[in-house]
Design a protein around this motif. Structure first.
Motif, PDB file in Angstrom:
ATOM      1  N   ARG A  82      -9.038  -1.527  -3.249  1.00  0.00           N
ATOM      2  CA  ARG A  82      -8.272  -0.288  -3.039  1.00  0.00           C
ATOM      3  C   ARG A  82      -8.500   0.705  -4.175  1.00  0.00           C
ATOM      4  NH1 ARG A  82      -2.117  -1.386  -2.909  1.00  0.00           N
ATOM      5  NH2 ARG A  82      -2.531  -1.407  -5.145  1.00  0.00           N
ATOM      6  N   ASN A 134       0.825  -1.207   0.000  1.00  0.00           N
ATOM      7  CA  ASN A 134       0.000   0.000   0.000  1.00  0.00           C
ATOM      8  C   ASN A 134       0.864   1.264   0.000  1.00  0.00           C
ATOM      9  OD1 ASN A 134      -2.561  -1.385   0.179  1.00  0.00           O
ATOM     10  ND2 ASN A 134      -2.074  -1.835   2.308  1.00  0.00           N
ATOM     11  N   TYR A 187      -8.644   5.914  -0.705  1.00  0.00           N
ATOM     12  CA  TYR A 187      -7.294   5.412  -0.930  1.00  0.00           C
ATOM     13  C   TYR A 187      -6.594   6.117  -2.080  1.00  0.00           C
ATOM     14  CZ  TYR A 187      -8.613   1.609   2.223  1.00  0.00           C
ATOM     15  OH  TYR A 187      -8.996   0.884   3.320  1.00  0.00           O
TER      16      TYR A 187
END
Length: 261
Positions: free
Chosen positions: A253, A100, A259
């Motif tokens: 995501r 991430n 995000y």
């Protein structure tokens, strides 16, 4: 999600003790069945053997928990370090583990890491729980049948000893099945709450730090579930599901605006 992480060493040791615990349970169950059917071992010898197996099982359980706690602490440090760009664990790059790195607000990166973890944990725990439920059901069925036979024929001490041993084994296996199921449910709850936070941002795109209390709530919920269960997720199932779950996580995501901020 990468399988490489700093807690691997302690968790591998913990897993070996967990395997030893399972082996002791299997040996105790086999011993109970053999003794219950054949009475081939004297009552005194049976109690000694059963006692040794249960002592080894207890020691294995204690050592499993000890090394799990050490590994769990390292995992917590790695999670916080990755989310807030810290480096308390030297020579470890946590970016491949969580995948991430493209998310910049630190509190949202923490949310993404928890969101990803809960997805993997819930699916792996679900696949792991079935064998424990199956074996505990078989052991408990033997216990019930044996209890019925003893009630009808009132055999000697050997029967009662094997009955008690089979009850202990079935209870231990059932306890682990319950813990796996609890971990699955808690992870699903964390996953659901993470989705709710993301969905709220879709409707009300406020400053991301406004979500910090909810993010800390899901963090504590997830970490408490992991710590209480002391379950080491199966590497075999992880490898089996990793590609599909990684793709699913990337889709999740990419779908949420939170995000991308």
């Amino acid at each position: 999600m990468s399988e490489e992480n700093p807690q691997n060493k302690d968790l591998i040791i913990s897993k070996k003790f967990a395997i030893a615990q399972d082996i002791c349970g299997a040996l105790a169950f086999i011993l109970a069945i053999v003794q219950g059917i054949t009475l081939i071992i004297s009552a005194k010898s049976f109690l000694v053997i059963a006692g040794v197996i249960l002592i080894v099982e207890y020691i294995s359980s204690h050592c499993k928990s000890y090394f799990f706690d050490k590994g769990h602490r390292l995992r917590e440090i790695g999670l916080i370090d990755n989310s807030f760009n810290e480096k308390r664990i030297p020579n470890y790059n946590s970016e491949p583990y969580y995948s991430n790195s493209s998310i910049s607000p630190e509190e949202i990166k923490l949310l993404a890491n928890i969101h990803e973890n809960s997805l993997f944990t819930s699916r792996i725990a679900e696949k792991m729980s079935f064998p424990y439920y199956l074996f505990s059901a078989v052991a408990f069925l033997f216990f019930i049948i044996k209890l019925f036979i003893i009630k009808l024929f009132m055999s000697g001490m050997d029967d009662y000893s094997s009955l008690l041993l089979s009850f202990i084994v079935s209870s231990s296996l059932f306890d682990r099945a319950i813990k796996l199921n609890s971990l699955k449910k808690a992870s699903e709850e964390v996953y659901g709450k993470s989705n709710e936070i993301c969905n709220t941002y879709e409707k009300f795109p406020v400053k991301t730090n406004m979500f910090l209390p909810q993010i800390m709530e899901v963090l504590l919920l997830y970490e408490n579930a992991i710590f209480e269960s002391k379950i080491i997720l199966s590497e075999r199932i992880f490898y089996e599901l990793n590609s599909a779950l990684s793709k699913e996580w990337q889709d999740i995501r990419d779908r949420y605006l939170i995000y991308k901020c």
